[in-house]
Scaffold this motif. Structure first.
Motif, short mmCIF file in Angstrom:
data_model
loop_
_atom_site.label_atom_id
_atom_site.label_comp_id
_atom_site.label_asym_id
_atom_site.label_seq_id
_atom_site.Cartn_x
_atom_site.Cartn_y
_atom_site.Cartn_z
N GLU A 116 56.97 18.69 51.08
CA GLU A 116 58.13 17.82 51.21
C GLU A 116 59.34 18.24 50.38
N ARG A 117 59.40 19.46 49.94
CA ARG A 117 60.57 19.91 49.20
C ARG A 117 61.80 19.91 50.10
N ASP A 118 62.94 19.65 49.50
CA ASP A 118 64.20 19.71 50.25
C ASP A 118 64.68 21.14 50.41
N GLU A 119 64.46 21.96 49.38
CA GLU A 119 64.94 23.33 49.40
C GLU A 119 63.81 24.29 49.06
#
Length: 189
Positions: free
Chosen positions: A111-114
Motif C-alpha cells: 500500500e505504499r504511495d510511492e
C-alpha cells in the motif's frame, strides 16, 4: 595511436555483423558487444581493454519546472531544458520523476504511495531509482537494470542482487550484517 592501428580490424568486425559501440572508458568506437541484456550491452574495448556495460538508453521525459516543456533527463548531465534553458538540478529531476515514475513494477504491490528505491551503486542520500521504460533506473548515476526490493532485514526499498539481499543484507544494513557475522565467527574461536 592505437585506434589507427586497429581501425581495419574494427571495420572487418563491423562488416561481419559484430556490433561496435563507443567505449565508456576511452570514448573510441572500438567496444565489441559480447552479450546483450535487457538493461544494455556487455562489451570489451579493443583500445583500452575495458570490459563494461553500455546502459540501454531511454527517451523518457519529465516536465521542466520552469516552463512545463518536456525534457529528456536520463543519462544527460547537466539536464537543461531546450525550450527555456532552465538547468534542472538533481533534486528537480527526482521531484519530477516522483510525480511521473513512482508506480514501481509488478513486485510493488503493497500500500505504499510511492515506489522510489535507494541506489546501491551511487548510494545517493536521496532515494533516486524509478521504474522507467521497464527498468529500475537511477537518475543520479544513470545505472539501470537491477531489481528493486524491500530488504527483509531493514525494510528499506533498495536496488541490488535480490538473492544477496535476502540471504545476507542490502547496502543499507551490510555493516550490521558484517558485524553480526564477525561476532559469530569470533565466538567460535
Amino acid at each position: 595511436m592505437r585506434f589507427t592501428e586497429l581501425e581495419k580490424d574494427i571495420d572487418i568486425k563491423c562488416k561481419r555483423g559484430e556490433v561496435i559501440l563507443a567505449c565508456n572508458a576511452c570514448g573510441f568506437a572500438a567496444a565489441i558487444v559480447e552479450k546483450t541484456n535487457e538493461w544494455g550491452d556487455n562489451y570489451h574495448c579493443l583500445i583500452c581493454d575495458d570490459r563494461g556495460i553500455s546502459i540501454k538508453p531511454t527517451d523518457a521525459t519529465i516536465e521542466c519546472p520552469e516552463c512545463s516543456s518536456l525534457v529528456q533527463f536520463f543519462n544527460k548531465s547537466p539536464v537543461i531544458c531546450t525550450a527555456c534553458n532552465y538547468p534542472l538540478t538533481t533534486e528537480d529531476v527526482i521531484a519530477k520523476c516522483a510525480d511521473e515514475y513512482s508506480n514501481g513494477d509488478d513486485y510493488c504491490c503493497d500500500e505504499r504511495d510511492e515506489w522510489i528505491a535507494e541506489c546501491h551503486q551511487c548510494r545517493s542520500t536521496i532515494p533516486s531509482v524509478f521504474f522507467i521504460d521497464g527498468l529500475w533506473s537511477c537518475v543520479v548515476c544513470h545505472d539501470r537494470g537491477w531489481r528493486a526490493v524491500i530488504c527483509p532485514h531493514c525494510d528499506e526499498f533498495v536496488t541490488g542482487d535480490p538473492e544477496a539481499i535476502e540471504y545476507c543484507a542490502c547496502f543499507k544494513c551490510e555493516d550490521v550484517f558484517r558485524n553480526k557475522m564477525k561476532r559469530i565467527f569470533d565466538s567460535v574461536d
